[in-house]
Enzyme design. Structure first.
Site, PDB file in Angstrom:
ATOM      1  CE  LYS A  61      -2.107   7.401  -1.062  1.00  0.00           C
ATOM      2  NZ  LYS A  61      -3.675   7.642  -1.503  1.00  0.00           N
ATOM      3  CE1 TYR A  82      -2.801   2.947   0.820  1.00  0.00           C
ATOM      4  CE2 TYR A  82      -1.786   3.863   3.141  1.00  0.00           C
ATOM      5  CZ  TYR A  82      -2.354   4.201   2.367  1.00  0.00           C
ATOM      6  OH  TYR A  82      -3.162   5.230   2.125  1.00  0.00           O
TER       7      TYR A  82
HETATM    8  P1  NAD Z   1     -11.454   4.181   1.596  1.00  0.00           P
HETATM    9  O1  NAD Z   1     -11.263   3.335   1.254  1.00  0.00           O
HETATM   10  O2  NAD Z   1     -12.453   4.657   2.347  1.00  0.00           O
HETATM   11  O3  NAD Z   1     -11.836   5.321   0.336  1.00  0.00           O
HETATM   12  C1  NAD Z   1     -11.808   5.295  -1.131  1.00  0.00           C
HETATM   13  C2  NAD Z   1     -12.924   5.692  -1.881  1.00  0.00           C
HETATM   14  O4  NAD Z   1     -12.427   5.390  -3.217  1.00  0.00           O
HETATM   15  C3  NAD Z   1     -13.843   4.732  -2.080  1.00  0.00           C
HETATM   16  O5  NAD Z   1     -14.733   5.770  -2.207  1.00  0.00           O
HETATM   17  C4  NAD Z   1     -13.435   4.120  -3.611  1.00  0.00           C
HETATM   18  O6  NAD Z   1     -14.909   3.901  -4.153  1.00  0.00           O
HETATM   19  C5  NAD Z   1     -12.719   5.106  -4.356  1.00  0.00           C
HETATM   20  N1  NAD Z   1     -12.250   3.976  -5.646  1.00  0.00           N
HETATM   21  C6  NAD Z   1     -11.111   3.344  -5.213  1.00  0.00           C
HETATM   22  N2  NAD Z   1     -10.985   2.445  -6.405  1.00  0.00           N
HETATM   23  C7  NAD Z   1     -11.287   3.659  -7.643  1.00  0.00           C
HETATM   24  C8  NAD Z   1     -10.782   3.348  -8.304  1.00  0.00           C
HETATM   25  N3  NAD Z   1     -10.031   2.634  -9.482  1.00  0.00           N
HETATM   26  N4  NAD Z   1     -11.777   4.815  -9.359  1.00  0.00           N
HETATM   27  C9  NAD Z   1     -12.659   5.805  -9.014  1.00  0.00           C
HETATM   28  N5  NAD Z   1     -13.005   5.677  -7.812  1.00  0.00           N
HETATM   29  C10 NAD Z   1     -11.915   4.658  -6.392  1.00  0.00           C
HETATM   30  O7  NAD Z   1     -10.436   5.635   1.509  1.00  0.00           O
HETATM   31  P2  NAD Z   1     -10.048   7.090   2.891  1.00  0.00           P
HETATM   32  O8  NAD Z   1      -9.530   6.263   4.329  1.00  0.00           O
HETATM   33  O9  NAD Z   1     -11.423   7.858   2.592  1.00  0.00           O
HETATM   34  O10 NAD Z   1      -9.120   7.554   1.680  1.00  0.00           O
HETATM   35  C11 NAD Z   1      -8.761   8.740   0.697  1.00  0.00           C
HETATM   36  C12 NAD Z   1      -7.084   8.667   0.779  1.00  0.00           C
HETATM   37  O11 NAD Z   1      -6.805   9.092   2.157  1.00  0.00           O
HETATM   38  C13 NAD Z   1      -6.806   7.762   0.255  1.00  0.00           C
HETATM   39  O12 NAD Z   1      -6.221   8.139  -1.244  1.00  0.00           O
HETATM   40  C14 NAD Z   1      -5.508   7.687   1.141  1.00  0.00           C
HETATM   41  O13 NAD Z   1      -4.685   6.406   0.816  1.00  0.00           O
HETATM   42  C15 NAD Z   1      -5.200   8.470   1.876  1.00  0.00           C
HETATM   43  N6  NAD Z   1      -5.251   8.505   3.554  1.00  0.00           N
HETATM   44  C16 NAD Z   1      -6.203   7.885   4.291  1.00  0.00           C
HETATM   45  C17 NAD Z   1      -6.256   7.861   5.510  1.00  0.00           C
HETATM   46  C18 NAD Z   1      -7.089   6.653   6.612  1.00  0.00           C
HETATM   47  O14 NAD Z   1      -6.515   7.369   7.713  1.00  0.00           O
HETATM   48  N7  NAD Z   1      -7.854   6.551   6.374  1.00  0.00           N
HETATM   49  C19 NAD Z   1      -5.398   8.879   6.076  1.00  0.00           C
HETATM   50  C20 NAD Z   1      -3.630   9.448   5.445  1.00  0.00           C
HETATM   51  C21 NAD Z   1      -4.686   9.213   3.617  1.00  0.00           C
HETATM   52  O1  DAU Z   2      -1.121   6.171   8.512  1.00  0.00           O
HETATM   53  C1  DAU Z   2      -2.268   5.966   7.525  1.00  0.00           C
HETATM   54  C2  DAU Z   2      -2.959   5.419   7.228  1.00  0.00           C
HETATM   55  O2  DAU Z   2      -3.339   4.771   8.280  1.00  0.00           O
HETATM   56  C3  DAU Z   2      -3.746   5.870   5.616  1.00  0.00           C
HETATM   57  O3  DAU Z   2      -3.003   5.846   4.530  1.00  0.00           O
HETATM   58  C4  DAU Z   2      -5.086   4.158   5.677  1.00  0.00           C
HETATM   59  O4  DAU Z   2      -5.173   4.056   4.474  1.00  0.00           O
HETATM   60  C5  DAU Z   2      -5.132   3.184   6.271  1.00  0.00           C
HETATM   61  O5  DAU Z   2      -5.776   2.248   6.852  1.00  0.00           O
HETATM   62  C6  DAU Z   2      -4.393   3.588   8.022  1.00  0.00           C
HETATM   63  O6  DAU Z   2      -3.772   2.558   8.009  1.00  0.00           O
HETATM   64  P1  DAU Z   2      -3.077   1.921   9.377  1.00  0.00           P
HETATM   65  O7  DAU Z   2      -3.047   0.278   8.736  1.00  0.00           O
HETATM   66  O8  DAU Z   2      -2.222   1.522  10.530  1.00  0.00           O
HETATM   67  O9  DAU Z   2      -4.654   1.160   9.958  1.00  0.00           O
HETATM   68  P2  DAU Z   2      -5.543   0.593   9.657  1.00  0.00           P
HETATM   69  O10 DAU Z   2      -7.089   0.534  10.736  1.00  0.00           O
HETATM   70  O11 DAU Z   2      -5.644  -0.897   9.586  1.00  0.00           O
HETATM   71  O12 DAU Z   2      -4.547  -0.738  11.158  1.00  0.00           O
HETATM   72  C7  DAU Z   2      -4.321   0.418  12.716  1.00  0.00           C
HETATM   73  C8  DAU Z   2      -2.646  -0.681  13.649  1.00  0.00           C
HETATM   74  O13 DAU Z   2      -3.913  -1.186  14.152  1.00  0.00           O
HETATM   75  C9  DAU Z   2      -1.987  -0.981  12.960  1.00  0.00           C
HETATM   76  O14 DAU Z   2      -1.054  -1.086  13.340  1.00  0.00           O
HETATM   77  C10 DAU Z   2      -2.116  -2.728  12.676  1.00  0.00           C
HETATM   78  C11 DAU Z   2      -3.612  -2.703  13.798  1.00  0.00           C
HETATM   79  N1  DAU Z   2      -4.137  -3.751  13.421  1.00  0.00           N
HETATM   80  C12 DAU Z   2      -5.337  -3.258  12.616  1.00  0.00           C
HETATM   81  C13 DAU Z   2      -6.498  -4.169  12.568  1.00  0.00           C
HETATM   82  C14 DAU Z   2      -7.367  -4.108  10.905  1.00  0.00           C
HETATM   83  C15 DAU Z   2      -4.813  -4.357  14.760  1.00  0.00           C
HETATM   84  O15 DAU Z   2      -4.247  -4.601  16.037  1.00  0.00           O
HETATM   85  N2  DAU Z   2      -5.946  -5.383  14.619  1.00  0.00           N
HETATM   86  C16 DAU Z   2      -6.563  -5.471  13.123  1.00  0.00           C
HETATM   87  O16 DAU Z   2      -7.842  -5.985  13.109  1.00  0.00           O
END
Ligand code: NAD
Ligand code: DAU
Length: 351
Positions: free
Chosen positions: A161, A157
């Site tokens: 990115k 992932y």
């Molecule tokens: P998410 O997985 O909840 O949502 C992703 C969205 O993108 C969905 O609505 C999905 O349908 C759409 N999508 C996926 N593939 C696609 C494609 N090929 N074409 C068009 N649409 C598509 O993700 P999120 O957590 O909302 O993250 C959004 C952005 O922010 C991402 O770029 C992620 O890398 C970044 N980001 C997320 C976090 C976090 O903690 N969730 C933190 C920092 C950055």
């Molecule tokens: O730091 C930003 C990122 O945060 C974003 O870019 C990603 O899109 C977002 O998914 C998130 O990534 P993480 O891997 O940190 O998030 P996640 O919620 O999957 O996991 C958070 C922490 O918890 C990580 O250390 C893994 C742990 N974890 C996760 C899951 C799903 C567990 O221990 N058990 C679980 O079942």
């Protein structure tokens, strides 16, 4: 309308909060939400804005160059805020190519569509790429990620990115596109898909199911309320300097196990359960492959230069989040039916 902004991934977790903020705060802008509606995209997230006159939705995949051209032309797109991505680290470990296709190929497609649509006047338009702190790798000896920390992605992932960030900067350098990139820490809040730690635990505590903690639960993440990230995106979009990068974070580091315990305690109170009931659900399971130890963002640049800072304390944000999931049972039931069940059993059974 003064701007016609294409927001990609607007049906996802962060995207829906960005769309809601822009549609309501800027009635003079047209907001075009382009989303492929993968398992992570959900139009129920956008109910509050779907009737707004300055909002429209386009179902399209960013891998489809022709579809992107149509959307740019049809809506006279002036700016892009790009959030669409495959976002879950665990899924990237089982299917890295899906991440290359959307996050790398899809982003380059989108850059090409913008370059074509804005040919001859690239300086008038902004391509804003929303990215993650995971591109910087894992912190082991204290310290923080700053905007000058070298890239060192460790998961499929984060590698995808990082590649997309590099392409955005390459388009700025090579074609003189006006771009900006932000790298944010872990978000939490309403509408978070329950494959991620916090909503997964909320859902499992609610249903008295095991809480799978990877390894010893010692990994550290820096958590930010999703609406504060949306406010930061608004700030960077309007005030960020072209060509710059801004780190966004909550100055809010937690070990995973402490977050899970906090959720147990708060939910026991909210659900009227005996103290200690939910903690019994905690189950230590096999660690994530290549699990990054710690992320921590130094958000001084966006604070000092653009005046953004988080508005919510974690305690308050977690209460809002739990209350939202308890009040939105239908949403939770909907997103956890069907393919979620297959994903869950493949990922967690015998782990
Ligand atoms: P998410 O997985 O909840 O949502 C992703 C969205 O993108 C969905 O609505 C999905 O349908 C759409 N999508 C996926 N593939 C696609 C494609 N090929 N074409 C068009 N649409 C598509 O993700 P999120 O957590 O909302 O993250 C959004 C952005 O922010 C991402 O770029 C992620 O890398 C970044 N980001 C997320 C976090 C976090 O903690 N969730 C933190 C920092 C950055
Ligand atoms: O730091 C930003 C990122 O945060 C974003 O870019 C990603 O899109 C977002 O998914 C998130 O990534 P993480 O891997 O940190 O998030 P996640 O919620 O999957 O996991 C958070 C922490 O918890 C990580 O250390 C893994 C742990 N974890 C996760 C899951 C799903 C567990 O221990 N058990 C679980 O079942």
């Amino acid at each position: 309308m003064s701007k016609s902004i294409l927001i990609t991934g607007g049906a996802g977790f962060i995207g829906c909060h960005v769309v809601q903020l822009f549609v309501t705060k800027y009635p003079e802008y047209k907001i075009v939400n382009l989303d492929a509606l993968t398992y992570a995209g959900n139009l129920e997230n956008l109910k509050s804005v779907e009737e707004a006159s300055n909002y429209c939705f386009e179902k399209a995949d960013i891998q489809d160059a022709d579809a992107l051209d149509v959307v740019f032309t049809k809506h006279h797109i002036t700016d892009v805020i790009h959030l669409a991505a495959e976002s879950h680290v665990d899924r990237s470990i089982t299917d890295p190519l899906a991440f290359v296709k959307t996050n790398v190929f899809g982003t380059v497609n989108l850059l090409n569509a913008a370059k074509k649509a804005w040919a001859g006047e690239l300086e008038k338009h902004l391509f804003y790429h929303v990215s993650t702190d995971e591109v910087y790798g894992s912190l082991h000896d204290g310290g923080f990620f700053t905007e000058t920390t070298p890239y060192d992605p460790q998961s499929p992932y984060s590698a995808s990115k990082a590649a997309s960030d590099h392409f955005v900067r390459a388009y700025a350098n090579t074609y003189k596109m006006k771009t900006v990139v932000s790298n944010c820490s872990n978000n939490y809040g309403p509408n978070h898909f329950p494959e991620k730690l916090i909503p997964l635990c909320i859902n499992n505590i609610k249903n008295m199911r095991p809480l799978p903690v990877y390894g010893k639960g010692e990994n550290v993440r820096d958590w930010l309320f999703v609406k504060d990230h949306a406010r930061a995106i608004d700030t960077v979009f309007h005030k960020g300097k072209p060509g710059e990068t801004y780190n966004i974070g909550g100055f809010n580091e937690w070990k995973n196990i402490d977050i899970v315990r906090l959720l147990c305690k708060k939910m026991d109170e909210k659900l009227g359960r005996e103290p200690g009931t939910s903690e019994k659900l905690i189950t230590f399971v096999q660690d994530r492959a290549g699990h990054d130890l710690r992320y921590a963002i130094d958000a001084a640049k966006i604070q000092k230069e653009l005046g953004w800072e988080p508005s919510l304390q974690f305690d308050e944000g977690i209460d809002i989040t739990i209350d939202w999931y308890l009040a939105n049972e239908e949403w939770l039931n909907h997103v956890t039916s069907g393919s979620y069940q297959d994903y869950y059993s493949e990922h967690y059974t015998n782990r």
